[in-house]
Design an enzyme around this catalytic site. Structure first.
Site, PDB file in Angstrom:
ATOM      1  N   LYS A   1       0.848  -1.211   0.000  1.00 59.38           N
ATOM      2  CA  LYS A   1       0.000   0.000   0.000  1.00 59.38           C
ATOM      3  C   LYS A   1       0.870   1.243   0.000  1.00 59.38           C
ATOM      4  O   LYS A   1       2.035   1.203   0.414  1.00 59.38           O
ATOM      5  CB  LYS A   1      -0.959   0.031   1.200  1.00 59.38           C
ATOM      6  CG  LYS A   1      -0.294   0.091   2.592  1.00 59.38           C
ATOM      7  CD  LYS A   1      -0.005   1.497   3.088  1.00 59.38           C
ATOM      8  CE  LYS A   1       0.823   1.493   4.364  1.00 59.38           C
ATOM      9  NZ  LYS A   1       1.703   2.585   4.601  1.00 59.38           N
TER      10      LYS A   1
ATOM     11  N   ASP B   1      -1.898  -1.684  10.214  1.00 57.50           N
ATOM     12  CA  ASP B   1      -2.126  -1.690   8.760  1.00 57.50           C
ATOM     13  C   ASP B   1      -2.746  -2.989   8.252  1.00 57.50           C
ATOM     14  O   ASP B   1      -3.140  -3.067   7.090  1.00 57.50           O
ATOM     15  CB  ASP B   1      -0.782  -1.511   8.020  1.00 57.50           C
ATOM     16  CG  ASP B   1      -0.292  -0.074   8.044  1.00 57.50           C
ATOM     17  OD1 ASP B   1      -1.135   0.835   8.200  1.00 57.50           O
ATOM     18  OD2 ASP B   1       0.922   0.128   7.906  1.00 57.50           O
TER      19      ASP B   1
HETATM   20  O1  C5P Z   1       0.538  -1.062  14.512  1.00 55.53           O
HETATM   21  P1  C5P Z   1       1.955  -1.183  14.099  1.00 55.53           P
HETATM   22  O2  C5P Z   1       2.665  -2.309  14.832  1.00 55.53           O
HETATM   23  O3  C5P Z   1       2.149  -1.280  12.633  1.00 55.53           O
HETATM   24  O4  C5P Z   1       2.664   0.146  14.549  1.00 55.53           O
HETATM   25  C1  C5P Z   1       4.049   0.275  14.616  1.00 55.53           C
HETATM   26  C2  C5P Z   1       4.399   1.449  15.515  1.00 55.53           C
HETATM   27  O5  C5P Z   1       4.002   2.679  14.896  1.00 55.53           O
HETATM   28  C3  C5P Z   1       3.716   1.450  16.856  1.00 55.53           C
HETATM   29  O6  C5P Z   1       4.444   0.699  17.787  1.00 55.53           O
HETATM   30  C4  C5P Z   1       3.691   2.923  17.211  1.00 55.53           C
HETATM   31  O7  C5P Z   1       4.942   3.320  17.694  1.00 55.53           O
HETATM   32  C5  C5P Z   1       3.498   3.587  15.851  1.00 55.53           C
HETATM   33  N1  C5P Z   1       2.074   3.881  15.545  1.00 55.53           N
HETATM   34  C6  C5P Z   1       1.440   4.911  16.214  1.00 55.53           C
HETATM   35  N2  C5P Z   1       0.118   5.158  15.945  1.00 55.53           N
HETATM   36  C7  C5P Z   1      -0.553   4.443  15.015  1.00 55.53           C
HETATM   37  C8  C5P Z   1       0.089   3.398  14.298  1.00 55.53           C
HETATM   38  C9  C5P Z   1       1.416   3.156  14.597  1.00 55.53           C
HETATM   39  O8  C5P Z   1       2.039   5.581  17.064  1.00 55.53           O
HETATM   40  N3  C5P Z   1      -1.826   4.727  14.781  1.00 55.53           N
END
Ligand code: C5P
Length: 313
Positions: free
Chosen positions: A11, A141
């Site tokens: 994406k 995601d």
């Molecule tokens: O959800 P995911 O593991 O992909 O997110 C990776 C990191 O990105 C999280 O640990 C956080 O630090 C940051 N993040 C965030 N807010 C979001 C998505 C991701 O702060 N909505």
């Protein structure tokens, strides 16, 4: 039990706005996400043993237990212990085509493919929303990667509102193989620098999502107007990543010099993408940027918008 091969698209973010902090430590986001045809291939084969084995054709991803695809398989095992006990695990092979740690949701889409593949293999009959809820437990995601196409994403990125698929714009992606940006680092840096601008009030946060609906970008999407979509691309994380990584800024400027419709960093980067109306235009842009950057470490990909998420090959 059958084997399945799944196509797992990457994406890009057409829009990424950081609205504020959430009680769970994540950020409240308003985004427009777009699937692209650049995809990994995930083969899932029943192995009739009580374990999952994950292999990948890229050396960087040899630590199987750290792989989001492995975590997705373990999540399915916990959620459906009877299916696992009856049918056993699977051998999962990832043919990696999406650049790693690039802001293109490569790991998330592999995990989404494992959820979809095990649902099929174990004949669970899960709905898309059920698969998305499972995905949200592993990463923000992943629900979008299950759904695909074009969607507004709010909350952590897991609350999705599909938009009618866009007519296929062409995309040129560029990323230096010497550069990987950690997503937690990008958000943490943004918070340190811009935390004082965060919206605190929950109602005001929600109204940001409503405002996007009446934005110039949404209007351009509704009218399938490629030039105006490209003109209204937006990504807050550029403010944290570009000053720290001048190479990414340079790449963006090289795309601008190539007179593309529009260019932006995707997600937390460092991939930069540019939108073009035709394949010929995309090839011209790639050649021009490649010549200007003159750096063999920079990889280029030409791809298109895609209207779907995980699909069976
Ligand atoms: O959800 P995911 O593991 O992909 O997110 C990776 C990191 O990105 C999280 O640990 C956080 O630090 C940051 N993040 C965030 N807010 C979001 C998505 C991701 O702060 N909505």
């Amino acid at each position: 039990m059958k084997s399945y091969t799944l196509i797992a698209p990457a994406k890009i973010n057409l829009y990424l706005e950081i609205v504020g902090d959430r009680p769970d430590g994540f950020h409240e986001l308003v985004m427009i996400l777009q699937s692209i045809e650049l995809a990994d291939r995930i083969a899932i084969t029943p192995n009739k043993i009580p374990a999952f084995r994950v292999r990948c054709d890229r050396q960087e991803l040899t630590n199987e237990k750290e792989n989001l695809a492995y975590k997705a398989a373990q999540l399915m095992r916990q959620a459906f212990p009877e299916a696992f006990a009856n049918w056993g695990g699977a051998d999962i092979f990832i043919e990696k085509r999406i650049p790693i740690a690039a802001g293109l949701a490569g790991g998330s889409t592999d995990a989404a493919a494992v959820l979809v593949g095990l649902d099929l293999m174990w004949n669970l009959g899960l709905t898309k929303p059920e698969l998305q809820d499972l995905g949200a437990q592993l990463g923000s995601d992943i629900p979008f990667c299950v759904l695909g196409g074009t969607a507004i994403a709010t909350g952590r990125g897991e609350i999705l509102d599909s938009i009618a698929s866009l007519h296929s714009l062409w995309v040129v992606l560029a990323k230096s193989e010497n550069l990987a940006v950690s997503t937690p680092w990008a958000y943490k840096t943004y918070r340190q620098q811009f935390g004082h601008t965060y919206i605190q009030d929950e109602e005001a946060m929600k109204s940001r999502a409503r405002e996007l609906h009446s934005s110039a970008l949404m209007d351009a999407i509704a009218h399938n107007d490629g030039a105006n979509i490209a003109r209204n691309l937006y990504n807050d994380l550029e403010k944290a990543v570009l000053p720290e990584h001048p190479q990414v800024q340079k790449l963006k400027e090289a795309f601008q010099n190539a007179a593309v419709l529009g260019t932006m960093m995707s997600g937390s980067g460092p991939t930069v993408f540019a939108l073009c109306e035709s394949l010929e235009e995309a090839e011209r842009v790639k050649a021009k940027v490649q010549a200007e950057m003159d750096d063999p470490a920079i990889g280029f990909w030409i791809t298109q918008f895609s209207g779907h998420g995980i699909s069976i090959q």
